[in-house]
Design an enzyme around this catalytic site. Structure first.
Site, PDB file in Angstrom:
ATOM      1  N   ALA A 150       0.719  -1.214   0.208  1.00 12.11           N
ATOM      2  CA  ALA A 150       0.026  -0.130   0.019  1.00 12.11           C
ATOM      3  C   ALA A 150       0.932   1.308   0.116  1.00 12.11           C
ATOM      4  CB  ALA A 150      -0.978  -0.030   1.186  1.00 12.11           C
ATOM      5  N   ASN A 151       0.214   2.515   0.296  1.00 11.50           N
ATOM      6  CA  ASN A 151       1.000   3.813   0.337  1.00 11.50           C
ATOM      7  C   ASN A 151       0.252   4.546   1.243  1.00 11.50           C
ATOM      8  OD1 ASN A 151      -0.970   5.525  -1.158  1.00 11.50           O
ATOM      9  ND2 ASN A 151      -0.437   4.166  -2.887  1.00 11.50           N
ATOM     10  N   HIS A 152       0.844   5.617   1.449  1.00 18.52           N
ATOM     11  CA  HIS A 152       0.487   6.557   2.712  1.00 18.52           C
ATOM     12  C   HIS A 152      -0.478   7.390   2.261  1.00 18.52           C
ATOM     13  CE1 HIS A 152       3.326   5.280   5.712  1.00 18.52           C
ATOM     14  NE2 HIS A 152       4.324   5.491   4.815  1.00 18.52           N
ATOM     15  N   SER A 153      -1.320   7.483   1.137  1.00 17.55           N
ATOM     16  CA  SER A 153      -2.148   8.173   0.697  1.00 17.55           C
ATOM     17  C   SER A 153      -3.324   8.116   1.751  1.00 17.55           C
ATOM     18  CB  SER A 153      -2.451   8.288  -0.922  1.00 17.55           C
ATOM     19  OG  SER A 153      -3.575   9.134  -1.020  1.00 17.55           O
TER      20      SER A 153
END
Ligand code: CTP
Length: 424
Positions: A220-223
């Site tokens: 995943a990513n931090h968005s």
């Protein structure tokens, strides 16, 4: 008028409270606004005081409530509060209050203030479904919107009795975001929010995709989805119809937005492909994974307890570039206008800006909103961006809240949309 605050902090906000049971939720809205640093005055209608008493509003706002036009007459209070407001929010707005607003009545402090104000007005209706759907209410809302009033769509769900349907007051956090979008929005000559996106439909992607590796883990990513959400709120107050493709976003749906939740990049690609050709603009604010597992493991991936150094090799494959594909498939068609985002850190001797410029040329979107990650923005409230055209030339800059950035991006987008022969 001196300088007009464009943030809730320091703004003078007049809250109108109509006579509906949802008035209790407005207490949270007042708290939220005071917490943001706004100077809040509450003007409850006489009927609303049957639901929530003056003491509640006075304690939360730290000011006396404004009810009668015959109090404080020497300071001409019914004119002063309307004149001084930087923003007016009405929550809940009953069918009766909407009718009085439409008719230009001034039979209490709130409606008198509404006739005087030159500030943006945000209205959050709440009533039973039948009243909401009555042609008289529908017509009142149409007229108010045409005058530049932001009328939020009510939420759908359980109402006061056993019934359910459209008519619930949107959650206070969603009204607060709409208020933020309204106070930051461009204005017309009368001070109302400019409805330059009326009649337009936008598809906005928001959040960050998750790519499953096995039944319990994902890439995943931090968005957070907050920039996409700010764009949605901003577009809604400017009159657009908004479709949100939300990748793992834990935020209250903006009132009136049609939301579709997705998980992975492939699901997001499918949602965009399904809606893209029906909208005037596609805004790709989502952080899309570039890689996904070549194969999702059916069972949880285990470590080898016998070998301390062993790590599993996880094969990845590329995901589809949704933005690029959208540009290619649009071809020479007039719509949708396409906006991409680029978050860059720089590296290998290239600055973040160099990378964004070449990405703008490579992707071919009409606009590319470049976020310099060296400043660290994921999940942060504030933001600084440059808007590039498809040649990589800077066409605008914006900084401040995500809402301010959203309006700056929409300002550029409006200029790209072909003229429409109607207004809504
Ligand atoms: N994007 C997309 N599909 C992908 C990856 C990104 O549509 N598979 C979109 C994003 O929504 C964003 C823009 O492309 O609007 C730029 O995203 P970014 O991750 O910066 O671009 P990439 O092409 O993935 O480049 P990089 O190699 O720098 O990650």
């Amino acid at each position: 008028m001196s300088s007009v605050p464009r943030t809730l902090a320091g703004a003078r906000v007049l809250i109108g409270v109509g006579g509906g049971i949802a008035a209790y939720k407005t207490a949270h809205l007042v708290r939220g606004l005071v917490g943001e640093g706004a100077e809040v005055r509450v003007a409850p209608t006489a009927a609303s005081l049957e639901f929530v008493g003056a003491a509640t509003w006075e304690a939360l706002s730290h000011h006396k409530v404004l009810t009668s036009v015959f109090e404080d007459v020497e300071s001409v209070a019914h004119v002063r509060h309307g004149q001084e407001a930087d923003l007016v929010v009405i929550a809940p707005a009953t069918a009766d209050l909407l009718a009085r607003m439409r008719g230009g009545r001034a039979d209490d402090m709130l409606t008198a203030s509404l006739l005087v104000t030159r500030a943006p007005v945000v209205v959050a209706p709440a009533m039973h479904t039948e009243m909401w759907e009555h042609p008289a209410t529908a017509e009142n809302i149409e007229v108010l919107r045409a005058r530049g009033v932001t009328v939020l769509e009510p939420a759908v769900g359980r109402l006061t009795g056993p019934d359910s349907g459209p008519g619930r007051l949107p959650e206070p956090s969603a009204i607060l975001e709409a208020a933020r979008a309204a106070i930051t929005a461009p204005r017309d000559e009368r001070g109302a929010v400019r409805r330059d996106l009326a009649g337009r439909e936008l598809l906005i992607t928001a959040g960050g995709t998750r790519e499953d590796l096995d039944p319990v883990r994902f890439l995943a990513n931090h968005s957070s989805g907050r920039q996409g959400w700010a764009l949605a709120h901003a577009a809604l107050v400017r009159g657009a119809r908004v479709h949100l493709a939300a990748a793992n976003v834990d935020l209250e749906t903006p009132p009136g937005a049609r939301r579709r939740d997705v998980g992975s990049a492939a699901e997001l690609a499918e949602a965009v492909a399904a809606h893209r050709s029906a909208v005037d603009a596609l805004v790709m604010a989502a952080a899309v994974a570039d890689f996904t597992a070549a194969e999702r493991a059916e069972a949880k991936i285990k470590k080898d307890d016998g070998d301390e150094d062993s790590v599993p090799a996880i094969a990845l494959r590329r995901t589809e570039d949704i933005l690029r594909r959208s540009v290619l498939e649009r071809g020479d068609a007039a719509r949708p206008a396409i906006v991409g985002f680029a978050a860059e850190t720089g590296g290998d001797g290239a600055s973040a800006l160099d990378l964004a410029r070449s990405k703008a040329r490579r992707k071919g979107a009409d606009l590319l909103v470049f976020n310099d990650l060296t400043a660290g923005v994921f999940g942060a409230a504030d933001n600084a961006v440059r808007v590039l055209d498809r040649e990589g030339e800077e066409v605008a800059r914006a900084e401040g809240s995500k809402t301010a950035v959203a309006h700056a991006v929409l300002d550029e987008l409006v200029g790209l949309l072909p003229e429409v022969p109607w207004t809504a």
